[in-house]
Enzyme design. Sequence first.
Site, PDB file in Angstrom:
ATOM      1  CG  ASP A  11     -21.576   8.976  10.797  1.00 55.14           C
ATOM      2  OD1 ASP A  11     -20.584   8.517  10.204  1.00 55.14           O
ATOM      3  OD2 ASP A  11     -22.750   8.741  10.455  1.00 55.14           O
ATOM      4  CG  ASP A  13     -22.400   8.688   4.397  1.00 50.82           C
ATOM      5  OD1 ASP A  13     -22.239   9.811   3.897  1.00 50.82           O
ATOM      6  OD2 ASP A  13     -21.857   7.660   3.956  1.00 50.82           O
TER       7      ASP A  13
END
Length: 221
Positions: A11, A13
């Site tokens: 991922d 953020d």
Amino acid sequence: MGRSAFAVIFDMDGTLLDNNPYHYKAWVEFYKKRGYNLTEQDYLQNISGVPIRSHLNRFLGKLVEEEQIAQLSEEKESLYRKLYEPYIKPIDGLISFLKQLKETSTKTAIATSATAENMKFAMDHLNLWPWFDEIVDTTQVENGKPAPDIFLKAAEKLETAPEKCVVIEDSFAGINGANAADMKVIAITTSNTAETLVPHSLAVSNYNNLTVEKLAGLFSD
């Protein structure tokens, strides 16, 4: 050294950079202007890692027209970038870990709900482009997180079977999506506790003690 038998999907953020506090601040200001007092629980459960269209209708209490979504999104994301730019940095140990992956020819991808502008903002500031083989965002799939689509698309682009992929995630939506994709999951606890980011194969607070050998061990069962 030969190529690793598995691939790693990150991922962005909260996983490559610890930026969620600044996203939260930006969303609080965004929704306050519109008469809604956003709580941290609202953010963690319903916004973090989730495409914007999934929560605008919920919190604004009305159906937001599709043509408005891009405008509203850029308003919030511009505020986020302004707030975070003076403080942007990678999560501890990230670059050393990415070097390990590169040295072992481990395939890598990013699977993110971030906007194109935010992704470029992070990748440019931290010079992360050379470390990743593929990048997948929500424009490339039908359903965003917590659906597994974005992780399955990343595996497809990496030419690696889903069961041979490790996902590193910090959000509830991402953890659920990675598990639905039948991938190994490492929870990184920048935004939530290990006890709440379940199920996972391993939990870490940063990358300082994460090694390729530990990842390989996830497949030894």
